[in-house]
Design a protein around this motif. Structure first.
Motif, PDB file in Angstrom:
ATOM      1  N   ALA A 115       5.790   8.322   0.173  1.00  0.00           N
ATOM      2  CA  ALA A 115       4.899   7.571  -0.989  1.00  0.00           C
ATOM      3  C   ALA A 115       6.296   6.588  -1.187  1.00  0.00           C
ATOM      4  CB  ALA A 115       4.929   8.509  -2.032  1.00  0.00           C
ATOM      5  N   THR A 116       5.464   5.382  -1.536  1.00  0.00           N
ATOM      6  CA  THR A 116       6.340   4.000  -1.828  1.00  0.00           C
ATOM      7  C   THR A 116       7.355   4.480  -3.055  1.00  0.00           C
ATOM      8  OG1 THR A 116       4.961   2.532  -1.270  1.00  0.00           O
ATOM      9  CG2 THR A 116       6.205   1.917  -2.752  1.00  0.00           C
ATOM     10  N   LEU A 172       3.766   3.801   9.842  1.00  0.00           N
ATOM     11  CA  LEU A 172       3.926   4.351   8.492  1.00  0.00           C
ATOM     12  C   LEU A 172       2.771   4.840   8.183  1.00  0.00           C
ATOM     13  CD1 LEU A 172       5.216   4.390   5.472  1.00  0.00           C
ATOM     14  CD2 LEU A 172       3.972   2.116   5.135  1.00  0.00           C
ATOM     15  N   TRP A 173       2.682   6.070   7.607  1.00  0.00           N
ATOM     16  CA  TRP A 173       1.713   6.884   6.988  1.00  0.00           C
ATOM     17  C   TRP A 173       1.834   6.962   5.269  1.00  0.00           C
ATOM     18  CZ3 TRP A 173      -0.002  12.379   9.319  1.00  0.00           C
ATOM     19  CH2 TRP A 173      -1.104  12.964   8.450  1.00  0.00           C
ATOM     20  N   ILE A 174       1.106   6.085   4.624  1.00  0.00           N
ATOM     21  CA  ILE A 174       1.495   6.090   3.339  1.00  0.00           C
ATOM     22  C   ILE A 174       0.446   7.013   2.667  1.00  0.00           C
ATOM     23  CG2 ILE A 174      -0.311   4.310   2.816  1.00  0.00           C
ATOM     24  CD1 ILE A 174       3.125   4.346   1.131  1.00  0.00           C
ATOM     25  N   ALA A 175       1.101   7.500   1.446  1.00  0.00           N
ATOM     26  CA  ALA A 175       0.502   8.476   0.642  1.00  0.00           C
ATOM     27  C   ALA A 175       0.229   7.736  -0.772  1.00  0.00           C
ATOM     28  CB  ALA A 175       1.293   9.950   0.306  1.00  0.00           C
ATOM     29  N   ARG A 176      -1.167   7.477  -1.141  1.00  0.00           N
ATOM     30  CA  ARG A 176      -1.255   6.946  -2.431  1.00  0.00           C
ATOM     31  C   ARG A 176      -2.900   7.099  -2.736  1.00  0.00           C
ATOM     32  NH1 ARG A 176      -0.403   2.086  -5.511  1.00  0.00           N
ATOM     33  NH2 ARG A 176      -1.198   2.713  -7.595  1.00  0.00           N
ATOM     34  N   GLY A 199      -1.916  -0.426  -2.539  1.00  0.00           N
ATOM     35  CA  GLY A 199      -0.863  -0.764  -3.337  1.00  0.00           C
ATOM     36  C   GLY A 199       0.514  -1.250  -2.393  1.00  0.00           C
ATOM     37  N   THR A 200       1.446  -1.304  -3.064  1.00  0.00           N
ATOM     38  CA  THR A 200       2.687  -1.894  -2.458  1.00  0.00           C
ATOM     39  C   THR A 200       3.238  -0.880  -1.510  1.00  0.00           C
ATOM     40  OG1 THR A 200       3.390  -3.031  -4.625  1.00  0.00           O
ATOM     41  CG2 THR A 200       5.079  -2.533  -3.042  1.00  0.00           C
ATOM     42  N   LEU A 201       3.613  -1.291  -0.278  1.00  0.00           N
ATOM     43  CA  LEU A 201       4.153  -0.375   0.648  1.00  0.00           C
ATOM     44  C   LEU A 201       5.623  -0.485   0.666  1.00  0.00           C
ATOM     45  CD1 LEU A 201       1.882  -1.863   3.968  1.00  0.00           C
ATOM     46  CD2 LEU A 201       1.803   0.198   2.166  1.00  0.00           C
ATOM     47  N   PRO A 202       6.276   0.647   1.185  1.00  0.00           N
ATOM     48  CA  PRO A 202       7.752   0.519   1.086  1.00  0.00           C
ATOM     49  C   PRO A 202       8.167  -0.781   1.899  1.00  0.00           C
ATOM     50  CG  PRO A 202       6.835   2.634   1.887  1.00  0.00           C
ATOM     51  CD  PRO A 202       5.758   1.616   1.756  1.00  0.00           C
ATOM     52  N   ALA A 203       9.441  -1.046   1.581  1.00  0.00           N
ATOM     53  CA  ALA A 203      10.147  -2.318   2.342  1.00  0.00           C
ATOM     54  C   ALA A 203       9.995  -2.175   3.817  1.00  0.00           C
ATOM     55  CB  ALA A 203      11.601  -2.600   1.845  1.00  0.00           C
ATOM     56  N   TRP A 219       7.638  -2.782   6.140  1.00  0.00           N
ATOM     57  CA  TRP A 219       6.347  -2.430   6.484  1.00  0.00           C
ATOM     58  C   TRP A 219       5.410  -3.594   6.205  1.00  0.00           C
ATOM     59  CZ3 TRP A 219       9.078   2.199   5.633  1.00  0.00           C
ATOM     60  CH2 TRP A 219       9.259   2.899   6.893  1.00  0.00           C
ATOM     61  N   ASP A 220       4.858  -4.251   6.935  1.00  0.00           N
ATOM     62  CA  ASP A 220       3.640  -5.314   6.560  1.00  0.00           C
ATOM     63  C   ASP A 220       2.184  -4.773   6.553  1.00  0.00           C
ATOM     64  OD1 ASP A 220       5.615  -7.327   6.410  1.00  0.00           O
ATOM     65  OD2 ASP A 220       5.554  -7.743   8.583  1.00  0.00           O
ATOM     66  N   TYR A 221       2.140  -3.749   7.032  1.00  0.00           N
ATOM     67  CA  TYR A 221       0.923  -2.809   7.191  1.00  0.00           C
ATOM     68  C   TYR A 221       1.167  -1.506   7.339  1.00  0.00           C
ATOM     69  CZ  TYR A 221       1.619  -2.846  12.324  1.00  0.00           C
ATOM     70  OH  TYR A 221       1.966  -2.656  13.616  1.00  0.00           O
ATOM     71  N   TYR A 222       0.011  -0.674   6.703  1.00  0.00           N
ATOM     72  CA  TYR A 222       0.140   0.884   6.993  1.00  0.00           C
ATOM     73  C   TYR A 222      -0.745   1.302   8.441  1.00  0.00           C
ATOM     74  CZ  TYR A 222      -4.616   0.932   5.210  1.00  0.00           C
ATOM     75  OH  TYR A 222      -5.820   0.761   4.985  1.00  0.00           O
ATOM     76  N   THR A 223      -0.328   2.271   9.019  1.00  0.00           N
ATOM     77  CA  THR A 223      -1.019   2.825  10.251  1.00  0.00           C
ATOM     78  C   THR A 223      -2.138   3.647   9.844  1.00  0.00           C
ATOM     79  OG1 THR A 223       0.638   2.413  11.796  1.00  0.00           O
ATOM     80  CG2 THR A 223      -0.841   3.710  12.542  1.00  0.00           C
ATOM     81  N   MET A 224      -1.528   4.753   8.820  1.00  0.00           N
ATOM     82  CA  MET A 224      -2.643   5.569   8.159  1.00  0.00           C
ATOM     83  C   MET A 224      -2.287   5.786   6.712  1.00  0.00           C
ATOM     84  SD  MET A 224      -1.951   8.728  11.251  1.00  0.00           S
ATOM     85  CE  MET A 224      -0.281   8.154  11.615  1.00  0.00           C
ATOM     86  N   TRP A 225      -3.589   6.083   6.028  1.00  0.00           N
ATOM     87  CA  TRP A 225      -3.396   6.133   4.601  1.00  0.00           C
ATOM     88  C   TRP A 225      -3.889   7.331   4.051  1.00  0.00           C
ATOM     89  CZ3 TRP A 225      -7.258   3.045   1.311  1.00  0.00           C
ATOM     90  CH2 TRP A 225      -7.272   3.063  -0.074  1.00  0.00           C
ATOM     91  N   GLN A 226      -3.048   8.122   3.480  1.00  0.00           N
ATOM     92  CA  GLN A 226      -3.643   9.390   2.891  1.00  0.00           C
ATOM     93  C   GLN A 226      -4.156   9.152   1.455  1.00  0.00           C
ATOM     94  OE1 GLN A 226      -1.115  12.623   1.130  1.00  0.00           O
ATOM     95  NE2 GLN A 226      -1.792  14.023   2.641  1.00  0.00           N
ATOM     96  N   TYR A 227      -5.561   9.260   1.313  1.00  0.00           N
ATOM     97  CA  TYR A 227      -6.053   8.436   0.200  1.00  0.00           C
ATOM     98  C   TYR A 227      -6.512   9.494  -0.864  1.00  0.00           C
ATOM     99  CZ  TYR A 227     -10.656   9.615   2.226  1.00  0.00           C
ATOM    100  OH  TYR A 227     -11.686  10.111   2.582  1.00  0.00           O
ATOM    101  N   THR A 228      -6.651  10.763  -0.635  1.00  0.00           N
ATOM    102  CA  THR A 228      -7.004  11.681  -1.538  1.00  0.00           C
ATOM    103  C   THR A 228      -6.411  13.089  -1.242  1.00  0.00           C
ATOM    104  OG1 THR A 228      -9.067  12.712  -2.851  1.00  0.00           O
ATOM    105  CG2 THR A 228      -9.107  12.342  -0.414  1.00  0.00           C
TER     106      THR A 228
END
Length: 280
Positions: free
Chosen positions: A210-211, A230-234, A240-244, A246-255
């Protein structure tokens, strides 16, 4: 000396009195009841091995709305752990889920007892599957945990159906958020894990985080973005804002639907992009 002996004798006779004994029993019962009402703080700490992907995200970042529909094509996925037990993979497949990650290991002390059913079951219904490792940087080194992960289900093969392993690095459910490490020490730990995973499998591991945790515990380190997806948890309507870095996410845990149901994710691309990541 004589005064001391007299005082001791007096107390002994007093404790022998029936009323004194009843009072002593009452005090003991009261103490026991207080312990039941106010258990030790340690009782609130979950058992080692029970952590799962996103366990701390709701507590620290909150749970917002579902993703806003957009033009970008995304592919639905899930992540599961022992909390889900034997998963009904055919039901998930029918609902549109096409990829899945299963918790394989934690630290160097835990393996998921449902791993075979979950990892092979998702594969058998046609999904593209992968394994993840819940990191505990306060217990053993990064390289040691990478080896444990690979040796217990976190390997990779170029079959077009197996995703590279994922490093789940997030809030510590058992203690201090950053596992007692400085930001530079945390970056070193992560690097050791990633380097060893690549040495063992030939693949760069996915980083799940998570960022807000990444910023707090690594100082928002940007050095892994060039090689590690990057697999972002949000849990909100947008990433939202990604960690420094990374210009894009590959996966997103959204819920998060809770530990008994599992978490839902979106792959940033159509199914052919999921296959491309699997093939490396």
């Amino acid at each position: 000396m004589s005064v001391h002996r007299s005082g001791t004798a007096h107390r002994s006779r007093a404790l022998g009195h029936p009323v004194a004994r009843l009072r002593a029993v009452g005090v003991l019962l009261l103490a026991c009841s207080l312990l039941l009402v106010h258990p030790a703080r340690a009782a609130d700490v979950p058992a080692r091995g029970s952590a799962y992907m996103g366990m701390g995200v709701v507590a620290h970042d909150g749970q917002g709305g579902l993703p806003t529909p957009g033009d970008a094509t995304q592919t639905e996925g899930v992540d599961v752990s022992s909390h889900q037990g034997n998963v009904a993979w055919s039901t998930l497949w029918s609902s549109g889920v096409r990829w899945a990650y299963t918790k394989a290991t934690e630290g160097t002390y835990y393996t998921n007892p449902y791993f075979a059913q979950q990892y092979n079951g998702s594969y058998n219904v046609g999904m593209i599957r992968g394994a993840y490792h819940f990191a505990t940087p306060d217990t053993t080194g990064g390289a040691a945990q990478a080896n444990y992960f690979v040796d217990h289900g976190g390997g990779w093969s170029r079959d077009g159906r197996t995703l590279p392993g994922a490093l789940d690095i997030e809030w510590n459910p058992y203690g201090a958020a950053c596992y007692g490490k400085t930001q530079s020490a945390m970056v070193t730990w992560i690097r050791d894990f990633l380097n060893q995973y690549r040495a063992r499998t030939g693949r760069d591991a996915v980083i799940y985080t998570a960022t807000s945790w990444w910023t707090q515990c690594t100082g928002n380190h940007a050095g892994f973005a060039s090689g590690n997806p990057l697999w972002i948890a949000r849990y909100a309507s947008a990433v939202g804002t990604l960690p420094a870095g990374w210009d894009y996410y590959t996966m997103w845990q959204y819920t998060s639907s809770g530990p008994t149901v599992g978490d839902h994710d979106k792959f940033n691309g159509a199914l052919d992009r999921v296959v491309a990541l699997a093939n490396g």
